[in-house]
Write a protein that holds these residues in place. Structure first.
Motif, PDB file in Angstrom:
ATOM      1  N   LEU A 197     -23.095  76.703   5.162  1.00  0.00           N
ATOM      2  CA  LEU A 197     -22.686  75.578   4.315  1.00  0.00           C
ATOM      3  C   LEU A 197     -23.101  75.786   2.862  1.00  0.00           C
ATOM      4  O   LEU A 197     -24.018  76.540   2.555  1.00  0.00           O
ATOM      5  CB  LEU A 197     -23.233  74.254   4.858  1.00  0.00           C
ATOM      6  CG  LEU A 197     -24.744  74.064   5.000  1.00  0.00           C
ATOM      7  CD1 LEU A 197     -25.379  73.688   3.666  1.00  0.00           C
ATOM      8  CD2 LEU A 197     -25.019  72.949   5.999  1.00  0.00           C
ATOM      9  N   ASN A 198     -22.371  75.110   1.998  1.00  0.00           N
ATOM     10  CA  ASN A 198     -22.675  75.087   0.573  1.00  0.00           C
ATOM     11  C   ASN A 198     -23.753  74.037   0.360  1.00  0.00           C
ATOM     12  O   ASN A 198     -23.557  72.856   0.664  1.00  0.00           O
ATOM     13  CB  ASN A 198     -21.402  74.728  -0.204  1.00  0.00           C
ATOM     14  CG  ASN A 198     -21.598  74.816  -1.710  1.00  0.00           C
ATOM     15  OD1 ASN A 198     -22.715  74.744  -2.206  1.00  0.00           O
ATOM     16  ND2 ASN A 198     -20.496  74.954  -2.430  1.00  0.00           N
ATOM     17  N   LEU A 199     -24.909  74.436  -0.152  1.00  0.00           N
ATOM     18  CA  LEU A 199     -26.012  73.497  -0.324  1.00  0.00           C
ATOM     19  C   LEU A 199     -25.659  72.352  -1.267  1.00  0.00           C
ATOM     20  O   LEU A 199     -26.190  71.249  -1.144  1.00  0.00           O
ATOM     21  CB  LEU A 199     -27.257  74.245  -0.827  1.00  0.00           C
ATOM     22  CG  LEU A 199     -27.853  75.256   0.164  1.00  0.00           C
ATOM     23  CD1 LEU A 199     -28.962  76.060  -0.505  1.00  0.00           C
ATOM     24  CD2 LEU A 199     -28.364  74.561   1.409  1.00  0.00           C
ATOM     25  N   GLU A 200     -24.743  72.598  -2.193  1.00  0.00           N
ATOM     26  CA  GLU A 200     -24.320  71.541  -3.116  1.00  0.00           C
ATOM     27  C   GLU A 200     -23.442  70.503  -2.428  1.00  0.00           C
ATOM     28  O   GLU A 200     -23.198  69.431  -2.980  1.00  0.00           O
ATOM     29  CB  GLU A 200     -23.569  72.147  -4.305  1.00  0.00           C
ATOM     30  CG  GLU A 200     -24.429  72.996  -5.223  1.00  0.00           C
ATOM     31  CD  GLU A 200     -25.523  72.185  -5.887  1.00  0.00           C
ATOM     32  OE1 GLU A 200     -25.266  71.021  -6.252  1.00  0.00           O
ATOM     33  OE2 GLU A 200     -26.643  72.704  -6.023  1.00  0.00           O
ATOM     34  N   ALA A 201     -22.964  70.821  -1.222  1.00  0.00           N
ATOM     35  CA  ALA A 201     -22.081  69.893  -0.498  1.00  0.00           C
ATOM     36  C   ALA A 201     -22.850  68.947   0.417  1.00  0.00           C
ATOM     37  O   ALA A 201     -22.261  68.082   1.058  1.00  0.00           O
ATOM     38  CB  ALA A 201     -21.065  70.680   0.335  1.00  0.00           C
ATOM     39  N   VAL A 202     -24.178  69.079   0.458  1.00  0.00           N
ATOM     40  CA  VAL A 202     -24.995  68.219   1.313  1.00  0.00           C
ATOM     41  C   VAL A 202     -25.101  66.817   0.704  1.00  0.00           C
ATOM     42  O   VAL A 202     -25.479  66.653  -0.456  1.00  0.00           O
ATOM     43  CB  VAL A 202     -26.406  68.810   1.496  1.00  0.00           C
ATOM     44  CG1 VAL A 202     -27.288  67.833   2.292  1.00  0.00           C
ATOM     45  CG2 VAL A 202     -26.326  70.154   2.212  1.00  0.00           C
ATOM     46  N   ARG A 203     -24.749  65.799   1.512  1.00  0.00           N
ATOM     47  CA  ARG A 203     -24.854  64.408   1.047  1.00  0.00           C
ATOM     48  C   ARG A 203     -26.130  63.756   1.557  1.00  0.00           C
ATOM     49  O   ARG A 203     -26.817  63.058   0.818  1.00  0.00           O
ATOM     50  CB  ARG A 203     -23.651  63.597   1.520  1.00  0.00           C
ATOM     51  CG  ARG A 203     -23.786  62.086   1.297  1.00  0.00           C
ATOM     52  CD  ARG A 203     -22.559  61.339   1.753  1.00  0.00           C
ATOM     53  NE  ARG A 203     -21.467  61.515   0.816  1.00  0.00           N
ATOM     54  CZ  ARG A 203     -20.190  61.255   1.113  1.00  0.00           C
ATOM     55  NH1 ARG A 203     -19.862  60.850   2.328  1.00  0.00           N
ATOM     56  NH2 ARG A 203     -19.250  61.423   0.195  1.00  0.00           N
ATOM     57  N   SER A 204     -26.448  63.981   2.837  1.00  0.00           N
ATOM     58  CA  SER A 204     -27.636  63.341   3.387  1.00  0.00           C
ATOM     59  C   SER A 204     -28.210  64.158   4.528  1.00  0.00           C
ATOM     60  O   SER A 204     -27.531  65.034   5.094  1.00  0.00           O
ATOM     61  CB  SER A 204     -27.309  61.922   3.883  1.00  0.00           C
ATOM     62  OG  SER A 204     -26.440  61.975   5.018  1.00  0.00           O
ATOM     63  N   LEU A 205     -29.468  63.869   4.862  1.00  0.00           N
ATOM     64  CA  LEU A 205     -30.165  64.537   5.966  1.00  0.00           C
ATOM     65  C   LEU A 205     -30.789  63.482   6.856  1.00  0.00           C
ATOM     66  O   LEU A 205     -31.354  62.493   6.374  1.00  0.00           O
ATOM     67  CB  LEU A 205     -31.256  65.463   5.423  1.00  0.00           C
ATOM     68  CG  LEU A 205     -30.811  66.612   4.516  1.00  0.00           C
ATOM     69  CD1 LEU A 205     -32.015  67.203   3.795  1.00  0.00           C
ATOM     70  CD2 LEU A 205     -30.109  67.692   5.325  1.00  0.00           C
ATOM     71  N   ASN A 206     -30.698  63.716   8.158  1.00  0.00           N
ATOM     72  CA  ASN A 206     -31.340  62.826   9.120  1.00  0.00           C
ATOM     73  C   ASN A 206     -31.922  63.697  10.226  1.00  0.00           C
ATOM     74  O   ASN A 206     -31.232  64.070  11.163  1.00  0.00           O
ATOM     75  CB  ASN A 206     -30.332  61.824   9.684  1.00  0.00           C
ATOM     76  CG  ASN A 206     -30.980  60.832  10.638  1.00  0.00           C
ATOM     77  OD1 ASN A 206     -32.205  60.789  10.757  1.00  0.00           O
ATOM     78  ND2 ASN A 206     -30.175  60.044  11.324  1.00  0.00           N
ATOM     79  N   GLY A 207     -33.205  64.063  10.052  1.00  0.00           N
ATOM     80  CA  GLY A 207     -33.801  64.998  11.001  1.00  0.00           C
ATOM     81  C   GLY A 207     -33.138  66.355  10.847  1.00  0.00           C
ATOM     82  O   GLY A 207     -33.141  66.939   9.774  1.00  0.00           O
ATOM     83  N   ASN A 208     -32.542  66.837  11.937  1.00  0.00           N
ATOM     84  CA  ASN A 208     -31.855  68.135  11.870  1.00  0.00           C
ATOM     85  C   ASN A 208     -30.343  67.980  11.702  1.00  0.00           C
ATOM     86  O   ASN A 208     -29.598  68.942  11.859  1.00  0.00           O
ATOM     87  CB  ASN A 208     -32.162  68.973  13.119  1.00  0.00           C
ATOM     88  CG  ASN A 208     -31.476  68.437  14.363  1.00  0.00           C
ATOM     89  OD1 ASN A 208     -31.346  67.215  14.518  1.00  0.00           O
ATOM     90  ND2 ASN A 208     -31.040  69.322  15.235  1.00  0.00           N
ATOM     91  N   ILE A 209     -29.884  66.781  11.380  1.00  0.00           N
ATOM     92  CA  ILE A 209     -28.457  66.529  11.169  1.00  0.00           C
ATOM     93  C   ILE A 209     -28.152  66.487   9.673  1.00  0.00           C
ATOM     94  O   ILE A 209     -28.770  65.732   8.925  1.00  0.00           O
ATOM     95  CB  ILE A 209     -28.003  65.204  11.825  1.00  0.00           C
ATOM     96  CG1 ILE A 209     -28.306  65.210  13.321  1.00  0.00           C
ATOM     97  CG2 ILE A 209     -26.512  64.974  11.585  1.00  0.00           C
ATOM     98  CD1 ILE A 209     -27.597  66.305  14.094  1.00  0.00           C
ATOM     99  N   VAL A 210     -27.196  67.322   9.274  1.00  0.00           N
ATOM    100  CA  VAL A 210     -26.776  67.383   7.874  1.00  0.00           C
ATOM    101  C   VAL A 210     -25.410  66.722   7.739  1.00  0.00           C
ATOM    102  O   VAL A 210     -24.490  67.031   8.499  1.00  0.00           O
ATOM    103  CB  VAL A 210     -26.671  68.846   7.386  1.00  0.00           C
ATOM    104  CG1 VAL A 210     -26.255  68.894   5.925  1.00  0.00           C
ATOM    105  CG2 VAL A 210     -27.981  69.580   7.592  1.00  0.00           C
TER     106      VAL A 210
END
Length: 235
Positions: A197-210
């Motif tokens: 994945l593109n790290l700039e495309a990450v919106r949120s994190l919940n534990g191990n869920i991206v």
């Protein structure tokens, strides 16, 4: 016809003999070596180019899965084992097929034909990096330009890669292991076997869920979670 070079890896002599005899019956296969130990096979593969590996999975010291996972650019893999419960793990490594002992010749031939077709496709399909900010991929017979910063994620789907960008997706033959040489840090990160994945495309994190900006959710491998958080600047 150019023959496909292959090796056999199995700690059971009788099992090796059977596969070797099957190989001798197929005109376009050429047996280059046969091994009863994974370590010796690994040394051979470091110095020789092979088209197909026929390998048992459960072997002492180094399993077939561990051997394949250690290869930077593995050839086509056909796993042969007595244990059906290894099928999922086998396919997760990108294996072309999975045969259960005792192997019938007709089933072996089907697996080999599939491998042959894959090798043929692989020679004509690839990802081309033109410069540091773009790639061209071959999809549906066309070369398609993709800017790296447009890529949200790439998903492995069997022998193919699905490139998802803003508003579109494309499929091309290839493996994530090879693609990691092109899509790498600091922009891209492989969070598990099937996703880069593109790290700039990450919106949120919940534990191990991206969650990505397009709403896609991806689970992170347990051994990748801490590294992902560090790359995103989260302590």
């Amino acid at each position: 016809m150019e023959k496909l070079k292959c090796i056999v890896i199995d700690d059971e002599p009788i099992a090796r003999d059977i596969i070797e005899s099957f190989i001798s019956e197929i005109p376009y296969l050429e047996l280059k070596a046969s091994f009863g130990e994974s370590a010796k096979a690994l040394m051979y593969l470091q110095e020789n180019t092979i088209d197909i590996i026929f390998s048992d999975i459960e072997m002492p010291k180094i399993t077939g899965l561990e051997l394949v996972d250690s290869l930077t650019n593995p050839p086509v893999i056909i796993f042969i084992t007595a244990h059906r419960n290894f099928a999922l793990d086998g396919f997760e490594t990108g294996a072309a097929d999975y045969l259960v002992k005792p192997v019938r010749f007709d089933r072996f031939l089907k697996a080999v034909n599939r491998a042959k077709e894959y090798i043929s496709l692989k020679k004509t399909a690839s990802v081309h990096q033109i410069n540091s900010d773009r790639i061209f991929i071959k999809s549906e017979g066309k070369l398609i330009k993709i800017l790296l910063n447009e890529i949200l994620y790439v998903e492995a789907q069997g022998d193919y890669l699905k490139f998802v960008i803003n508003g579109a997706s494309y499929t091309s033959l290839g493996t994530l292991k090879a693609l990691e040489e092109v899509l790498k840090l600091p922009m891209f990160f492989r969070v598990q076997r099937s996703f880069i994945l593109n790290l700039e495309a990450v919106r949120s994190l919940n534990g191990n869920i991206v969650e990505l900006i397009d709403g896609k959710t991806i689970s992170t491998a347990v051994n990748k979670k801490d590294e992902l958080y560090q790359l995103l600047g989260i302590k």
